[in-house]
Design a protein around this motif. Sequence first.
Motif, PDB file in Angstrom:
ATOM      1  N   GLY A 121       0.815  -1.216   0.000  1.00  0.00           N
ATOM      2  CA  GLY A 121       0.000   0.000   0.000  1.00  0.00           C
ATOM      3  C   GLY A 121       0.842   1.257   0.000  1.00  0.00           C
ATOM      4  N   TYR A 122       2.142   1.130   0.208  1.00  0.00           N
ATOM      5  CA  TYR A 122       3.060   2.276   0.126  1.00  0.00           C
ATOM      6  C   TYR A 122       3.890   2.092  -1.132  1.00  0.00           C
ATOM      7  CZ  TYR A 122       2.020   2.930   5.110  1.00  0.00           C
ATOM      8  OH  TYR A 122       1.401   3.113   6.303  1.00  0.00           O
ATOM      9  N   ALA A 123       4.042   3.160  -1.929  1.00  0.00           N
ATOM     10  CA  ALA A 123       4.799   3.063  -3.175  1.00  0.00           C
ATOM     11  C   ALA A 123       6.267   2.814  -2.859  1.00  0.00           C
ATOM     12  CB  ALA A 123       4.654   4.341  -3.984  1.00  0.00           C
ATOM     13  N   GLY A 124       6.943   2.123  -3.765  1.00  0.00           N
ATOM     14  CA  GLY A 124       8.377   1.904  -3.542  1.00  0.00           C
ATOM     15  C   GLY A 124       8.911   0.827  -4.440  1.00  0.00           C
ATOM     16  N   THR A 125      10.245   0.770  -4.534  1.00  0.00           N
ATOM     17  CA  THR A 125      10.901  -0.203  -5.412  1.00  0.00           C
ATOM     18  C   THR A 125      11.704  -1.243  -4.623  1.00  0.00           C
ATOM     19  OG1 THR A 125      12.840   1.207  -5.544  1.00  0.00           O
ATOM     20  CG2 THR A 125      11.152   1.510  -7.231  1.00  0.00           C
ATOM     21  N   GLY A 126      11.997  -0.966  -3.412  1.00  0.00           N
ATOM     22  CA  GLY A 126      12.848  -1.881  -2.630  1.00  0.00           C
ATOM     23  C   GLY A 126      14.319  -1.690  -2.921  1.00  0.00           C
ATOM     24  N   LEU A 127      14.668  -0.568  -3.534  1.00  0.00           N
ATOM     25  CA  LEU A 127      16.090  -0.346  -3.861  1.00  0.00           C
ATOM     26  C   LEU A 127      16.733   0.722  -2.977  1.00  0.00           C
ATOM     27  CD1 LEU A 127      16.158  -0.423  -7.767  1.00  0.00           C
ATOM     28  CD2 LEU A 127      17.313  -1.979  -6.199  1.00  0.00           C
TER      29      LEU A 127
END
Length: 806
Positions: free
Chosen positions: A679-685
């Motif tokens: 539910g939170y935007a993001g790429t994991g980078l």
Amino acid sequence: MGSRGTIAYGETRRARLAGPLLAVAVLVVGVAVTLRTVGALHEDQRAAAARVMDQRTAVARAAVTAETGRYRDLMQAVAAGLGTNTHLTARDFAAATAPLDTAGLVGATSVAFLVATPTGDIEETERFWRSRGADGLTLQPRGTPDVHLFSIFQRTLNDSAPADSGLDVAAAPEGAAALLEARRTGRPTVSDAYVLLRDRTVPLVRRQLSFIFVAPVFAAPDADDELPRFQGWVAMGLRGQDFLGGVLGTASQGLLDGELYAIDGGGRRLKVASYDAPGRRDLVRQATFPVADRQWTLLTGADSHRLPGARNGTPATVLLGGTLLTIMLAILVWVLATGRSRARAQVLVATAELRSAEAESRRQAGLLGAIMASLGDGVGVVDENGAFLLHNPAAKALLGVPFDATSPGEWQEHYGIYRPDGRTPFPLAEMPLVRGLRGEVSDGVEMMIRNEQRPDGILLSVDGRPLDPSAGQHGAVAVFHDITALRRYENDLAVFAGVVAHDLKAPLAVIRGHCETAADELADAPESRETAEVGAALRRIMSAVDRMAALIDTLLAYTTSRDAPLKLRAVPLGPLVAEVVAQRTEHLRPGAGPPPDVYVGPLPEVRADPAMLRHVLDNLIGNALKYVPRGRAARIDVTAGPADEGWTRVEVADRGIGIPAEDKPAIFESFHRARTAEGYAGTGLGLAICRRIVERHGGTIGVADNPGGGTRFHFTLPVATAAPAGDEEALDRALAERAEAEAVAQPAVAGTARPPAIRPPCVEAPPAGPGTPAAAGPLAGPPVIRPAVAAATPRRTPGAGPAGTA
Ligand code: ADP
């Protein structure tokens, strides 16, 4: 080696046998010599004993002979004395025999005057001699011989019991024979052995064989022409046993046994007496000698061990000493011989081991040489003075010049060692080999080599270590490899990534611009269902475009964080944090929700690459603003604390949703997102980029729960100190293109397009926790940036909620 080993074994075996053989030989010879010596000594002793025995026997025989001669002579003298009396009386007899009392006549019983009387004259004879003083004389004739031989006067000798007077010696044939013989020959004589008449009443065990010494008594003739007139005899009884014991005991001092034999008139040998001395009789002597007209034989015996001077302890001592000496000598020879052979064996074994060790070390050296020669990386080893002990062909090929610099001070100039900018001489103290000599480890130190042979320069990455103590030598080792091509390739790649990013984002900007224009025009159009649908579609397109732009930025940052060269300089952390916070919050609209509460504490100046450090702060602060429960205001504390010397620890704490424990170990991995991030935007980078950057600065990064709720990120950075000369302007010429590419990419990362209201505004801020030193109460409107205690922290007044993406 094998035949040597066999020979060595054979020699060792022979040597091992030689010792015991020699010892046995010594033992045999020693014992033989000792026994021989002892035998010779025994022989000598036996001869000495025989001599002593002969002497003693001669003495004993002489004593017996002398004594018997003396007895005979005494008898003769007494007889002569009596013969001088024409009118012999008892008194005359007593006077003539008185000296015998003190003459020491051993074994003598008594001396008597005897007369011969025919049987018919006995009474007359008795009267006659009574008249001559023989008081109480009673002649006791025995048997009926032609003539009786009566003792008339007598003197007892040696305290013997007095015998009756008037005994008839004719009753003893041996005595009678002696008397008659003496009368016949006119000379003293000695009888055969017999038991004296006076002793015939004593018990058998005490009875001894005896002799009588007899001398005829002749009275001087009355007229000149008459022959001497026979008057009678003097006779002395001599007990054989007492005589022999007395004479032999004195003469041999108790050392000789003795047996006295007499040969009687019939030629028979008769044992008269025996005398026992202590000890075992092993030497025997015999001597025959005349006594008057008889032959006596004296048999003497002795224990040779008791004879003085004949035997002593010398042979036993020699035997014991010789044996001991031999044994000691044999042991000594054995120890010496086997010790020598043992030592020899040890030397042989040690030599063999040495040879194999030598061969092994030669093999190892050859192997090492081959490895060193075939290594692509350069290897150099220096001793504690910095003189090169070893280098491989690759090292020489890389440096281009011979390894003939004599001291570390000459290295920089001789080999042409510079910082990666290619201009700044590399400081001696930072050289990996010099650091290795100080005991420090250094990895990946980059240096440029430029000299006559390398006019264009090559970029080396050098690892330095102190020499392992097992080398037995103090020193340092360096391994260096050429990274020029790698760096060029990385630069090319970075440029390519920058270009790609730029070229991809340009069409995106165009699309977004058109969308915004269309949206603006749609806003002017009358509201209808169609316009509403078109408006929604336009917003979705713009959102997708924004996400794609953000993704491109993140990927670019991910690439550059790994490969871009660090441009280290002193960076004041406070302004940088304020700038990031401002950028992150400037798009927030007032009244859109509870404003974020950001506290920035006093922050030091660090030594870092400012562009990269900005990525770190931007990611961490962006996440802290992003990961808050919906409707709540973000609360963030950025503080710095002490770390190792020369380092600072920066913390970014929030009161957000927190990170589950099971995710914590993985969140710094690329593309890892916690399940709470749904539910939170993001790429994991983002965090992977942070870790790369921090680690490239030599620091560490980590995460922990914020006590009271939320998350607390921390990382370390070197504190800015007086920078080494020339470092500030150290620009990597070979990497200039890369720097340029990053300069192009940077605005895109920093200036991420902000989507319009991605999250609903917060309505309430979480309560203050221990990690938020100056927590503010719930506020609507501008975000609160609390003034820091020491550092001037910018106060921002953004409008809306937290930023959407990192
Ligand atoms: P993302 O783009 O997903 O934010 P990051 O690498 O920045 O990627 O973060 C990795 C994951 O770590 C996130 O998906 C989130 O689950 C978690 N995370 C990071 N920062 C925080 C934070 N401040 N509070 C809660 N969770 C966080």
